[in-house]
Motif scaffolding. Structure first.
Motif, PDB file in Angstrom:
ATOM      1  N   GLN A   1      27.381  55.846  14.276  1.00  0.00           N
ATOM      2  CA  GLN A   1      27.145  54.434  14.021  1.00  0.00           C
ATOM      3  C   GLN A   1      25.661  54.133  14.008  1.00  0.00           C
ATOM      4  OE1 GLN A   1      29.439  52.248  13.256  1.00  0.00           O
ATOM      5  NE2 GLN A   1      28.069  50.470  13.138  1.00  0.00           N
ATOM      6  N   ALA A   2      24.952  54.743  14.979  1.00  0.00           N
ATOM      7  CA  ALA A   2      23.500  54.512  15.028  1.00  0.00           C
ATOM      8  C   ALA A   2      22.827  55.088  13.790  1.00  0.00           C
ATOM      9  CB  ALA A   2      22.919  55.141  16.292  1.00  0.00           C
ATOM     10  N   GLU A   3      23.289  56.298  13.408  1.00  0.00           N
ATOM     11  CA  GLU A   3      22.701  56.898  12.205  1.00  0.00           C
ATOM     12  C   GLU A   3      23.024  56.077  10.965  1.00  0.00           C
ATOM     13  OE1 GLU A   3      24.272  60.810  12.123  1.00  0.00           O
ATOM     14  OE2 GLU A   3      22.880  61.611  13.640  1.00  0.00           O
ATOM     15  N   MET A   4      24.286  55.575  10.966  1.00  0.00           N
ATOM     16  CA  MET A   4      24.658  54.740   9.821  1.00  0.00           C
ATOM     17  C   MET A   4      23.841  53.463   9.799  1.00  0.00           C
ATOM     18  SD  MET A   4      28.432  53.371   8.761  1.00  0.00           S
ATOM     19  CE  MET A   4      28.972  55.046   8.487  1.00  0.00           C
ATOM     20  N   GLU A   5      23.698  52.866  10.993  1.00  0.00           N
ATOM     21  CA  GLU A   5      22.895  51.648  11.054  1.00  0.00           C
ATOM     22  C   GLU A   5      21.448  51.921  10.679  1.00  0.00           C
ATOM     23  OE1 GLU A   5      23.422  50.131  14.934  1.00  0.00           O
ATOM     24  OE2 GLU A   5      25.468  49.399  14.566  1.00  0.00           O
ATOM     25  N   ALA A   6      20.991  53.152  11.057  1.00  0.00           N
ATOM     26  CA  ALA A   6      19.610  53.496  10.685  1.00  0.00           C
ATOM     27  C   ALA A   6      19.479  53.696   9.181  1.00  0.00           C
ATOM     28  CB  ALA A   6      19.179  54.765  11.410  1.00  0.00           C
ATOM     29  N   ARG A   7      20.595  54.111   8.520  1.00  0.00           N
ATOM     30  CA  ARG A   7      20.548  54.357   7.085  1.00  0.00           C
ATOM     31  C   ARG A   7      21.026  53.167   6.264  1.00  0.00           C
ATOM     32  NH1 ARG A   7      23.708  58.857   8.628  1.00  0.00           N
ATOM     33  NH2 ARG A   7      25.456  57.917   7.472  1.00  0.00           N
ATOM     34  N   THR A   8      21.723  52.235   6.922  1.00  0.00           N
ATOM     35  CA  THR A   8      22.437  51.180   6.180  1.00  0.00           C
ATOM     36  C   THR A   8      21.770  49.827   6.354  1.00  0.00           C
ATOM     37  OG1 THR A   8      24.474  52.408   6.540  1.00  0.00           O
ATOM     38  CG2 THR A   8      24.705  50.134   5.849  1.00  0.00           C
ATOM     39  N   ASP A   9      21.768  49.088   5.275  1.00  0.00           N
ATOM     40  CA  ASP A   9      21.303  47.706   5.332  1.00  0.00           C
ATOM     41  C   ASP A   9      22.378  46.880   6.005  1.00  0.00           C
ATOM     42  OD1 ASP A   9      19.636  45.375   4.565  1.00  0.00           O
ATOM     43  OD2 ASP A   9      21.394  44.904   3.333  1.00  0.00           O
ATOM     44  N   PRO A  10      22.086  46.175   7.096  1.00  0.00           N
ATOM     45  CA  PRO A  10      23.135  45.482   7.858  1.00  0.00           C
ATOM     46  C   PRO A  10      23.788  44.345   7.095  1.00  0.00           C
ATOM     47  CG  PRO A  10      20.947  44.919   8.691  1.00  0.00           C
ATOM     48  CD  PRO A  10      20.751  46.024   7.711  1.00  0.00           C
ATOM     49  N   LEU A  11      23.105  43.748   6.118  1.00  0.00           N
ATOM     50  CA  LEU A  11      23.673  42.611   5.403  1.00  0.00           C
ATOM     51  C   LEU A  11      24.628  43.046   4.302  1.00  0.00           C
ATOM     52  CD1 LEU A  11      23.789  39.569   4.859  1.00  0.00           C
ATOM     53  CD2 LEU A  11      21.802  39.851   3.332  1.00  0.00           C
ATOM     54  N   THR A  12      24.210  44.014   3.518  1.00  0.00           N
ATOM     55  CA  THR A  12      24.996  44.397   2.342  1.00  0.00           C
ATOM     56  C   THR A  12      25.852  45.638   2.566  1.00  0.00           C
ATOM     57  OG1 THR A  12      23.180  45.759   1.512  1.00  0.00           O
ATOM     58  CG2 THR A  12      23.216  43.433   0.853  1.00  0.00           C
TER      59      THR A  12
END
Length: 605
Positions: free
Chosen positions: A419-430
């Motif tokens: 999740q942290a890696e995804m959040e680090a790679r992912t734009d939280p809005l889109t």
């Protein structure tokens, strides 16, 4: 004391083979309650017929004063006959013996005066009990007077066994051997108990060891062997009472620990405490030489003894299997002591068997209780093994549980990491790649495409007039516009295409397509974006997007492609927005806008 006298008593015929089966004295006994009558008074009582047969089976009972007995011995042999007259019991304090010569008119002469308090070396015969040596002339008959003193009050057996010297010596050796065997057995049991106590740390085994040693000391003292072999000088009756008191006290202490009365039978435990107090009183009265109190304390102790069996049976009913064996052993001891009481009260005859019955029953009690201790030890061992099994089972369960917790925690951490890696790679809005993730994956994609010889194109998007959407309709509608924009493009591209938000309303798409296909894709996406409808309180919101396209040539870097696509995007915005502009540097240095009417794969005019 001179003059004729007739004594109405039958002479006991004796010979060389006397083995203690014949006894003297019970047919003619006189009681002196004052204990002060001398030989002259006893002879007068004998002459006046005051000597009468003993009515009991052997004992005078608990009475004060002295007892005198008269008997006659007749030698049936044709030679002089040495004999040994042995007092039958050990409780006597003093023994005096007198003998008269041939003929009724002769006077009595003292032939023995033995006392418990005198040095043992003064005894004419080496024996733990009083023994009077006499010798009869061939065919002669002699009369004897014996005085038995117990001081104050005590049990007296006014009788003596008749032995030949050799037979008495052999009997004494046999008795000593039997007692040595019993004492040795008790000592071994006590030593074994001590070893088990040291090994297990169970206090009841230590108490049993002390109890066994106290038994050896008590019976050795009571039966006269302590005086014979240990304390040969200055011995006193109080030593017997003191040794008995210590043995009783140690026995009650052991019983309390073994039966766990303080914990399991607290009310009955008060009786045991009272027994310990009574034993202490007996010890003090012995040390202070108060014989009356000592006798009362001993009597109370014997009366209390059956309570122990009752307590053991109660503990057995509570589930203690070793308590049942304990009850058997204690009952055996009680039977010996009870028989001794009957003997002391004159209800049963005194003989060597019941004389040694109390120490023998005490030995049997020790052996039986040792078996009970073994049962207890086995039960404790089984409980320990069961506890160990439960502990191991608990450890296994805890291990499995811990492993499950660790596994679950690991999965949680892995999910959190992902999740942290995804959040680090992912734009939280889109929900699409952020700038950092896009740049990293686009760089790898370009290298992979160059290595395979595939074409690469980069599309840069910018939502037209996005600021006005936020200003006119609020940031909520603006955020929804960004989300719908991202969903629309994400839904229309391939999984291998790399799409991300660079910041604000600016997006980028890296595709492995040729320039004509990339331009067609850009036009298709622009058209899809134009079809987005967002409902809001003021009506429906529509928006468009400007797109800049840069196609790689001569192994350009991502940075170069982004710069070229950004210039093309800027040019699209300058030309009125809602259009696709390809970065293609002409001879004049101007960017060229593609012909949207051309088919895919065709160069625009």
């Amino acid at each position: 004391m001179s003059g004729p006298a007739v004594y109405a008593v039958s002479a006991v015929e004796v010979g060389a083979g006397e083995e203690g089966s014949q006894r003297t004295g019970q047919g003619s006994v006189w009681h002196d309650p004052s204990g002060k009558a001398d030989l002259s008074a006893a002879v007068d009582a004998l002459r006046s017929g005051e000597f009468t047969p003993l009515t009991s089976a052997g004992s005078t009972g608990l009475k004060k004063g002295s007892y005198w007995s008269y008997f006659e011995l007749q030698n049936t042999e044709a030679h002089n006959l040495p004999l040994r007259l042995e007092y039958v019991d050990h409780q006597l304090i003093r023994l005096r013996a007198y003998s008269r010569g041939e003929g009724d008119g002769s006077e009595f002469q003292k032939i023995a005066d033995q006392a418990m308090g005198e040095p043992f070396a003064r005894r004419p015969v080496f024996h733990n009990r009083f023994v009077v040596p006499v010798e009869l002339a061939a065919g002669a008959s002699r009369g004897f007077l014996a005085r038995f003193d117990s001081e104050e009050a005590g049990f007296v057996f006014p009788s003596m066994r008749i032995w030949s010297p050799d037979a008495l010596s052999k009997s004494h050796t046999g008795e000593t051997a039997v007692l040595a065997f019993l004492f040795g057995g008790i000592a071994l049991i006590s030593l074994f108990s001590l070893i088990v106590g040291v090994t297990t740390g169970d206090s009841s085994f230590f108490a049993y060891f002390v109890y066994g040693i106290s038994k050896i000391i008590a019976w050795g003292t009571i039966l006269g062997f302590t005086h014979q072999y240990v304390v040969q000088n200055h011995f006193h009756w109080s030593y017997m009472s003191a040794a008995g008191a210590i043995s009783i006290f140690c026995g009650v202490v052991f019983d309390r620990l073994f039966l766990q009365t303080r914990k399991c039978t607290p009310r009955l435990d008060y009786i045991l405490l009272l027994m310990m107090l009574n034993a202490a009183v007996l010890l003090v009265s012995a040390l202070l030489q108060i014989k009356q109190v000592a006798l009362i304390s001993i009597t109370l102790a014997l009366l209390f003894y059956p309570v122990m069996t009752f307590i053991a049976l109660v503990r057995w009913r509570q589930g203690s299997s070793e308590a049942a064996v304990f009850a058997i052993g204690w009952t055996l001891l009680l039977s010996g002591l009870f028989y001794q009481a009957l003997r002391d009260l004159g209800l049963v005859e005194h003989n060597l068997l019941n004389y040694y019955l109390p120490p023998l029953s005490s030995f049997v009690e020790m052996v039986t209780i040792m078996a009970a201790m073994g049962i207890k030890l086995r039960r404790v061992r089984l409980q320990g093994l069961e506890s160990e099994r439960q502990y191991r089972r608990h450890l296994e369960q805890s291990k499995v549980k811990l492993e499950g917790l660790v596994r679950a925690r690991t999965e949680e951490l892995e999910k959190a990491k992902q999740q942290a890696e995804m959040e680090a790679r992912t734009d939280p809005l889109t929900g699409i790649r952020n700038r950092r993730s896009f740049l990293a994956e686009a760089e790898l994609c370009i290298k992979r495409a160059y290595r395979k010889g595939e074409p690469v194109s980069l599309l840069m998007f910018d939502i037209d007039h996005f600021k006005s959407i936020n200003d006119n309709h609020g940031h909520g509608i603006g955020d929804e516009a960004l989300r719908q924009f991202s969903y629309t493009i994400q839904d229309k591209i391939r999984e291998t295409d790399i799409f991300g938000r660079l910041g604000g309303e600016e997006f980028a798409l890296l595709i492995t397509e040729t320039k004509p296909d990339a331009l067609h894709t850009a036009e298709r996406l622009r058209d899809n974006i134009a079809g987005i409808r967002l409902p809001c309180p003021e009506g429906t919101v529509q928006f468009t997007s400007s797109i800049g396209v840069a196609c790689a040539h001569q192994a350009q870097t991502l940075e170069q492609l982004m710069r070229e696509a950004d210039e093309a995007l800027y040019s699209a915005k300058q030309r009125g927005r809602d259009q696709v502009v390809e970065y293609r540097q002409s001879l004049s240095g101007e960017l060229v806008t593609p012909d949207v009417s051309t088919e895919p794969g065709m160069e625009p005019a």
